[in-house]
Design an enzyme around this catalytic site. Structure first.
Site, PDB file in Angstrom:
ATOM      1  N   PHE A 136      99.357  -3.761  56.353  1.00 10.78           N
ATOM      2  CA  PHE A 136      99.891  -3.333  55.060  1.00 10.78           C
ATOM      3  C   PHE A 136      99.708  -1.828  54.935  1.00 10.78           C
ATOM      4  O   PHE A 136      98.589  -1.328  54.921  1.00 10.78           O
ATOM      5  CB  PHE A 136      99.219  -4.027  53.868  1.00 10.78           C
ATOM      6  CG  PHE A 136      99.864  -3.594  52.573  1.00 10.78           C
ATOM      7  CD1 PHE A 136     101.028  -4.197  52.127  1.00 10.78           C
ATOM      8  CD2 PHE A 136      99.338  -2.540  51.825  1.00 10.78           C
ATOM      9  CE1 PHE A 136     101.655  -3.769  50.961  1.00 10.78           C
ATOM     10  CE2 PHE A 136      99.972  -2.111  50.663  1.00 10.78           C
ATOM     11  CZ  PHE A 136     101.127  -2.722  50.228  1.00 10.78           C
ATOM     12  N   ASP A 140      94.475   4.138  58.460  1.00  9.78           N
ATOM     13  CA  ASP A 140      94.827   3.958  57.048  1.00  9.78           C
ATOM     14  C   ASP A 140      93.590   3.415  56.332  1.00  9.78           C
ATOM     15  O   ASP A 140      93.281   2.227  56.418  1.00  9.78           O
ATOM     16  CB  ASP A 140      96.009   2.996  56.907  1.00  9.78           C
ATOM     17  CG  ASP A 140      96.431   2.810  55.443  1.00  9.78           C
ATOM     18  OD1 ASP A 140      95.662   3.206  54.544  1.00  9.78           O
ATOM     19  OD2 ASP A 140      97.521   2.249  55.204  1.00  9.78           O
ATOM     20  N   LYS A 175      93.902   5.684  46.699  1.00  9.95           N
ATOM     21  CA  LYS A 175      93.163   4.794  45.803  1.00  9.95           C
ATOM     22  C   LYS A 175      91.894   5.427  45.195  1.00  9.95           C
ATOM     23  O   LYS A 175      92.004   6.207  44.259  1.00  9.95           O
ATOM     24  CB  LYS A 175      92.881   3.473  46.512  1.00  9.95           C
ATOM     25  CG  LYS A 175      94.190   2.698  46.760  1.00  9.95           C
ATOM     26  CD  LYS A 175      94.033   1.229  47.042  1.00  9.95           C
ATOM     27  CE  LYS A 175      95.376   0.531  46.976  1.00  9.95           C
ATOM     28  NZ  LYS A 175      95.865   0.002  48.237  1.00  9.95           N
TER      29      LYS A 175
HETATM   30  C1  LIG Z   1      97.288   0.160  48.706  1.00  5.51           C
HETATM   31  C2  LIG Z   1      97.520   0.496  50.116  1.00  5.51           C
HETATM   32  C3  LIG Z   1      98.597   1.309  50.511  1.00  5.51           C
HETATM   33  C4  LIG Z   1      99.653   1.790  49.543  1.00  5.51           C
HETATM   34  O1  LIG Z   1      99.135   2.548  48.508  1.00  5.51           O
HETATM   35  P1  LIG Z   1      99.983   2.733  47.153  1.00  5.51           P
HETATM   36  O2  LIG Z   1      99.167   3.712  46.362  1.00  5.51           O
HETATM   37  O3  LIG Z   1     100.089   1.394  46.522  1.00  5.51           O
HETATM   38  O4  LIG Z   1     101.308   3.271  47.546  1.00  5.51           O
HETATM   39  C5  LIG Z   1      98.714   1.629  51.851  1.00  5.51           C
HETATM   40  N1  LIG Z   1      97.819   1.188  52.760  1.00  5.51           N
HETATM   41  C6  LIG Z   1      96.783   0.399  52.421  1.00  5.51           C
HETATM   42  C7  LIG Z   1      95.820  -0.047  53.467  1.00  5.51           C
HETATM   43  C8  LIG Z   1      96.605   0.015  51.095  1.00  5.51           C
HETATM   44  O5  LIG Z   1      95.604  -0.799  50.760  1.00  5.51           O
END
Ligand SMILES: *Cc1c(COP(=O)(O)O)cnc(C)c1O
Length: 414
Positions: free
Chosen positions: A150, A235, A264
Site C-alpha cells: 500500500f 515507505d 502521517k
Molecule cells: C497512508 C499511507 C500512504 C498514503 O498516505 P496519504 O497521506 O493517505 O496519501 C502511503 N503509504 C503508506 C505505507 C501509508 O500507510
C-alpha cells in the site's frame, strides 16, 4: 426535516450519518461514530460518549490527539503567516530541514503534503536517478514493488497495487513496475534487470494487515540493492516516527534506505505534511522546476511538523512504543479464542488476525468504547497513539478479551 433547517445542537449521530451519506461520495465505510473532539488517546462523539482510539488515524496521531504543544505551534504560526508558496522563502522550512537532518541523519529533504504525493515524489526521484546516474535508456526505468503493497491512491500508485478494488475502473495504468512477493529476497534478486532503478517497500506492511517479513529480509534487500546498483525506497509513512518501537522500522535491521518516505505522524495529525529524505548525491538531481507543490513546505505545516518532532523526542514516544507495545502484545497473545489465527506486531503496532471477518469485532469493540478498524477483512489493527498509558492498555485489554472471546463463541455456534 430539511438539513438546512437543522441547528447544530439538534443534530444526532443518525442525522450526521444521513447527511454524510447523502452529500458525500461513499469511498469509505466508516463506523457510525461521529467524533466531535479528542484529547490524547481519547475521542468523544457528539452524544458525549468516550472511546479509546486504537487506530490513531492510521498512525498520524502518534503524539496523541490535539497535543497542546503542537496546537500552540499551529496557532502561533497561523497568526503570522501560513502560506508563501515556494516562489518565496519562509523562516520555518529551513529549520524543519535542519531538524529532520539532525533527527534522521539524512542529508536533505523534499517536502510535500500527503503520503501519496511523497511516494510519487520518491518514484520520480528514483527514475531521475536511474536515467541521470545509472544511465538507464529513456522511459525504460523499472521499480520493483511487493505483493499486497500500500503506497497511496494516485493513478500511478494504484497501477502497481495488487488489490483488485484499488485498481478497478481506474486504468489505463502507469507502466514501469514489477511486483514480487513480500519477504522473499530471492524474488527480489530474480526480478532485477539492467533497467531496475529502485525497490519500493514498506518495512512492515501496514494496510496488508501488519505483515512482518522474515528477520534479515530488509538487510538482505539493502545488500541486493547496493550490489546491483539500484535504490532502496522505504515507505515509512505509517511505520515511521516510533510506531514500531524504533524511530523508523528499518532501524530494526541496522540498515539505511537510500530514500525514506515519511508522512502521517510527521504532523502529529494536525495538518498534512510529508517528505522524502535522501542523500545529497540523490537530491541534487532535482533542479528548479523539476517538481513542486503549492502547499509543500509551507510555514504552517513546517511549524506543526517541527513541534510534532519535538514532542516525539521530548516525550520519548519511541521508547514508550517499544516498551508498551511489548506489554500490550504479550497480553493479547494470552487471548484464547478458536477464531484467532495469529497475534503479531512490533512496538505499538499489533495485528490480530482472525478466521472470520473483523468488521463485527470492530462494531462490538465500539460498544465497549474502543475504536479500531479492520484491515484486509480479517485483521484487527491495534495502533493507539503512542502516549497511551499502561493503565489504559489494561483497560483496553479487558474489553478486548471480552469481545474477542464472546464473539468467537457466537461465530462458532451461529
Ligand atoms: C497512508 C499511507 C500512504 C498514503 O498516505 P496519504 O497521506 O493517505 O496519501 C502511503 N503509504 C503508506 C505505507 C501509508 O500507510
Amino acid at each position: 426535516m430539511h438539513p438546512g433547517l437543522m441547528t447544530e445542537e439538534s443534530l444526532h449521530t443518525r442525522d450526521l450519518v444521513e447527511l454524510e451519506n447523502q452529500y458525500g461520495a461513499h469511498n469509505y465505510n466508516p463506523l457510525d461514530v461521529v467524533i466531535e473532539r479528542a484529547q490524547g488517546v481519547w475521542v468523544y462523539d457528539i452524544e458525549g460518549n468516550r472511546y479509546l482510539d486504537c487506530l490513531a488515524a492510521y498512525s498520524a496521531v502518534n503524539q496523541g490527539h490535539c497535543h497542546p504543544k503542537i496546537l500552540k505551534a499551529m496557532i502561533e504560526q497561523a497568526r503570522k503567516v501560513t502560506l508563501t508558496s515556494r516562489a518565496f522563502r519562509n523562516d520555518q522550512l529551513p529549520l524543519l530541514y535542519k531538524e529532520l537532518h539532525e533527527l534522521t541523519g539524512y542529508d536533505m529533504a523534499l517536502p510535500m503534503n500527503t503520503g501519496a504525493e511523497a511516494v510519487e515524489t520518491a518514484i520520480k526521484t528514483a527514475r531521475k536517478w536511474g536515467y541521470k546516474v545509472k544511465g538507464i535508456p529513456e522511459d525504460k526505468a523499472e521499480v520493483i514493488v511487493c505483493f499486497n503493497n500500500f503506497h497511496g491512491r494516485t493513478v500511478t500508485e494504484v497501477s502497481f497495487s495488487t488489490n483488485a478494488q484499488y485498481r478497478d475502473g481506474f486504468g489505463p495504468f502507469t507502466p514501469g513496475f514489477k511486483v514480487i512477493p513480500f519477504g522473499d529476497a530471492q524474488a527480489l534478486e530474480d526480478a532485477i534487470t539492467p533497467h531496475t532503478c529502485a525497490f519500493l517497500v514498506e518495512p512492515i506492511q501496514g494496510e496488508a494487515g501488519i505483515i512482518l517479513p522474515p528477520q534479515g529480509y530488509l538487510k538482505r534487500a539493502a545488500e541486493i540493492c547496493r550490489e546491483n546498483r539500484f535504490l532502496l525506497l522505504a515507505d515509512e509513512i505509517q511505520s515511521g516516527f516510533g510506531r514500531t518501537g524504533k524511530l523508523f522500522a528499518y532501524m530494526h535491521e541496522g540498515i539505511k534506505p537510500d530514500v525514506l518516505i515519511v508522512g502521517k505522524a510527521l504532523s502529529g495529525g494536525f495538518y498534512p505534511v510529508s517528505a522524502v529524505l535522501s542523500s545529497w548525491e540523490i537530491m541534487r538531481l532535482f533542479e528548479p522546476g523539476d517538481h513542486g507543490s503549492t502547499f509543500g513546505g509551507n510555514p504552517l505545516g513546517c511549524a506543526v511538523a517541527r513541534a510534532a518532532l519535538r514532542v516525539l523526542t521530548e516525550e520519548k514516544l519511541v521508547e514508550r512504543s517499544a516498551e508498551l507495545g511489548a506489554y500490550f502484545l504479550g497480553l493479547l497473545q494470552t487471548l484464547h479464542s478458536r477464531d484467532l489465527k495469529d497475534v503479531r506486531g512490533k512496538g505499538l503496532w499489533i495485528g490480530i488476525e482472525l478466521l472470520s471477518p473483523a468488521r463485527p469485532y470492530c462494531e462490538a469493540l465500539k460498544e465497549e468504547q474502543i475504536l479500531c478498524k479492520e484491515t484486509h477483512d480479517r485483521v484487527l489493527r491495534i495502533s493507539p497513539p503512542l502516549v497511551i498509558t499502561r493503565n489504559e492498555i489494561d483497560w483496553a485489554f479487558e474489553r478486548m478479551s471480552r469481545v474477542i472471546e464472546n464473539l468467537s463463541v457466537r461465530w462458532l455456534c451461529g
